[in-house]
Design an enzyme around this catalytic site. Sequence first.
Site, PDB file in Angstrom:
ATOM      1  N   ARG A 213      22.154  40.918  53.900  1.00  0.00           N
ATOM      2  CA  ARG A 213      21.277  40.383  53.008  1.00  0.00           C
ATOM      3  C   ARG A 213      20.327  41.574  52.370  1.00  0.00           C
ATOM      4  O   ARG A 213      20.279  41.488  51.271  1.00  0.00           O
ATOM      5  CB  ARG A 213      20.138  39.674  54.068  1.00  0.00           C
ATOM      6  CG  ARG A 213      20.490  38.201  54.677  1.00  0.00           C
ATOM      7  CD  ARG A 213      21.303  37.621  53.682  1.00  0.00           C
ATOM      8  NE  ARG A 213      21.671  36.033  54.214  1.00  0.00           N
ATOM      9  CZ  ARG A 213      22.462  35.356  53.701  1.00  0.00           C
ATOM     10  NH1 ARG A 213      23.509  36.005  53.024  1.00  0.00           N
ATOM     11  NH2 ARG A 213      22.851  34.304  54.213  1.00  0.00           N
TER      12      ARG A 213
ATOM     13  N   ASP B 219      16.527  34.888  56.885  1.00  0.00           N
ATOM     14  CA  ASP B 219      16.988  35.559  55.674  1.00  0.00           C
ATOM     15  C   ASP B 219      16.226  35.651  54.580  1.00  0.00           C
ATOM     16  O   ASP B 219      16.029  36.428  53.922  1.00  0.00           O
ATOM     17  CB  ASP B 219      18.309  34.625  55.436  1.00  0.00           C
ATOM     18  CG  ASP B 219      19.461  34.801  56.074  1.00  0.00           C
ATOM     19  OD1 ASP B 219      19.634  35.987  56.688  1.00  0.00           O
ATOM     20  OD2 ASP B 219      20.386  33.897  56.374  1.00  0.00           O
TER      21      ASP B 219
ATOM     22  N   ASP C  66      22.367  24.120  47.741  1.00  0.00           N
ATOM     23  CA  ASP C  66      20.972  24.502  47.591  1.00  0.00           C
ATOM     24  C   ASP C  66      21.019  25.336  46.326  1.00  0.00           C
ATOM     25  O   ASP C  66      20.065  25.278  45.458  1.00  0.00           O
ATOM     26  CB  ASP C  66      20.337  24.977  48.916  1.00  0.00           C
ATOM     27  CG  ASP C  66      20.134  24.318  49.882  1.00  0.00           C
ATOM     28  OD1 ASP C  66      20.066  23.114  49.619  1.00  0.00           O
ATOM     29  OD2 ASP C  66      20.021  24.368  50.837  1.00  0.00           O
TER      30      ASP C  66
ATOM     31  N   SER D 277      25.910  24.536  58.900  1.00  0.00           N
ATOM     32  CA  SER D 277      25.403  25.491  57.815  1.00  0.00           C
ATOM     33  C   SER D 277      26.016  26.977  58.293  1.00  0.00           C
ATOM     34  O   SER D 277      26.142  27.429  59.362  1.00  0.00           O
ATOM     35  CB  SER D 277      23.851  25.714  57.916  1.00  0.00           C
ATOM     36  OG  SER D 277      23.484  26.958  57.436  1.00  0.00           O
TER      37      SER D 277
HETATM   38  N1  ARG Z   1      20.857  33.644  62.803  1.00  0.00           N
HETATM   39  C1  ARG Z   1      21.503  34.521  62.089  1.00  0.00           C
HETATM   40  C2  ARG Z   1      20.535  35.348  61.641  1.00  0.00           C
HETATM   41  O1  ARG Z   1      19.379  35.175  61.360  1.00  0.00           O
HETATM   42  C3  ARG Z   1      22.241  33.862  60.901  1.00  0.00           C
HETATM   43  C4  ARG Z   1      21.669  32.941  59.958  1.00  0.00           C
HETATM   44  C5  ARG Z   1      22.501  32.309  58.794  1.00  0.00           C
HETATM   45  N2  ARG Z   1      23.024  31.287  59.567  1.00  0.00           N
HETATM   46  C6  ARG Z   1      23.792  30.209  59.125  1.00  0.00           C
HETATM   47  N3  ARG Z   1      24.412  29.647  59.785  1.00  0.00           N
HETATM   48  N4  ARG Z   1      23.568  29.813  58.013  1.00  0.00           N
HETATM   49  O2  ARG Z   1      20.794  36.536  61.032  1.00  0.00           O
END
Ligand code: ARG
Length: 419
Positions: free
Chosen positions: A93, A122, A13, A173
């Site tokens: 993040r 995110d 991406d 992912s």
């Molecule tokens: N659910 C988690 C959060 O919101 C992880 C998000 C990213 N997960 C991923 N498999 N890319 O913090």
Amino acid sequence: MKKIVLAYSGGLDTSVAVKWLADKYNAQIIALLVDVGQGEDLVAAREKACQIGAAKAILIDARKEFVNDYIIPAVTANAVYEDAYPLTTALSRPLIAKLLVDIAQQENADAIAHGCTGKGNDQVRFDVSTRTLAPSLKIIAPAREWDFTRETAIEYAKKNGIPTEITHKKPYSIDANLWGRSIECGVLEDAWVEPPEDIYELTAKPYASEAEYIDVYFEEGIPLKINDKGYPFMDIIMRLNKLAGAHGVGRIDHIENRLVGIKSREIYEAPAAQVLLTAHKALEGLTLPRELLHFKKMMEQKFSELTYYGLWFSPLQKALQSFMETTQKTVTGNVRCKLHQGTCMVVGRKSPFSLYDKALATYDKGDAFDHKSAEGFIKLWGLDSQTFAEVNMDKYRAGQKNNNKGIENVSETLAKSVK
Ligand code: ARG
């Protein structure tokens, strides 16, 4: 637009985004790669960004900052979302957003960009953090604008000479950093299906057959030693990921409530986080007085929610962080953990500030507790309820009766339905 700083991971991406942003906004793209301990070849990823057409690619090793300014506060706050998720991704993040803003200001850029979709948490974390730190910066999230599916994104990549081979075969992912790994998509989207072994990287199965004991030493809430040997906190995390990972500790299977209203199934593996949070809580249990412990628990939940909801830089989060810090002055000592077959159990704890007084607790001889004073204490403790009951005796009794009636009715209905 002249310049856009893009949070670049090297994946499909964000690789597509380099080209897409450059074309759509007729801008120079500065790719920012942030090392938060994801264990990927970021030097190769930086080259890839330039190869795709980024005007510049910057790699920042932010692991120390991640540990000191994000993981340590999370440990002191026992930060876990919905009693399950140690906030691995969520903690990284705001840091990446902060670095995006730093570079954007340094480079005099007009906007920052990230690869998040419109369905996740995110995007909220990146956007809110950026708005808080630099309200005038534009934020672009290509994945919220374009209508690529995975297939058409790959097509677009191929057409534009963007390498896709690594990303192609991964059905999941994944987001990883020092504090753990988050894994979703593929078969995991069926909440009934047990996660296949091949998703795990940090935790082993079959587990090490022998149980292993490790001592974790904290000073003022911060882990400083394993088995009486001192290490920088970052090394402690990496060591514990190995040690506890070998026992399968830290696997989490969670149906999670996203901020955007979706329930999602996410698997985490976070061996070090599991051990450190378990041990830290145990040490607090020994060294903090009851009311502080109980009150702190409520604040911990708030802290965890704010972290999850992308409000890391909010005033409340900062205030809670200083509250947590002030509680840690006496959280010093050793915790012994037993790692075995996927579990981490606390089996011993000691501290120079221990509030555990064996003479008070014992049922054997040497009992120093004043048994007689208990009676008077209990009389006064219950006085409030007793007074109410005496004044309202009739209503109170009637209420009790009604309750009983309710129960009788239920059992009658039940009896009928059985017949
Ligand atoms: N659910 C988690 C959060 O919101 C992880 C998000 C990213 N997960 C991923 N498999 N890319 O913090």
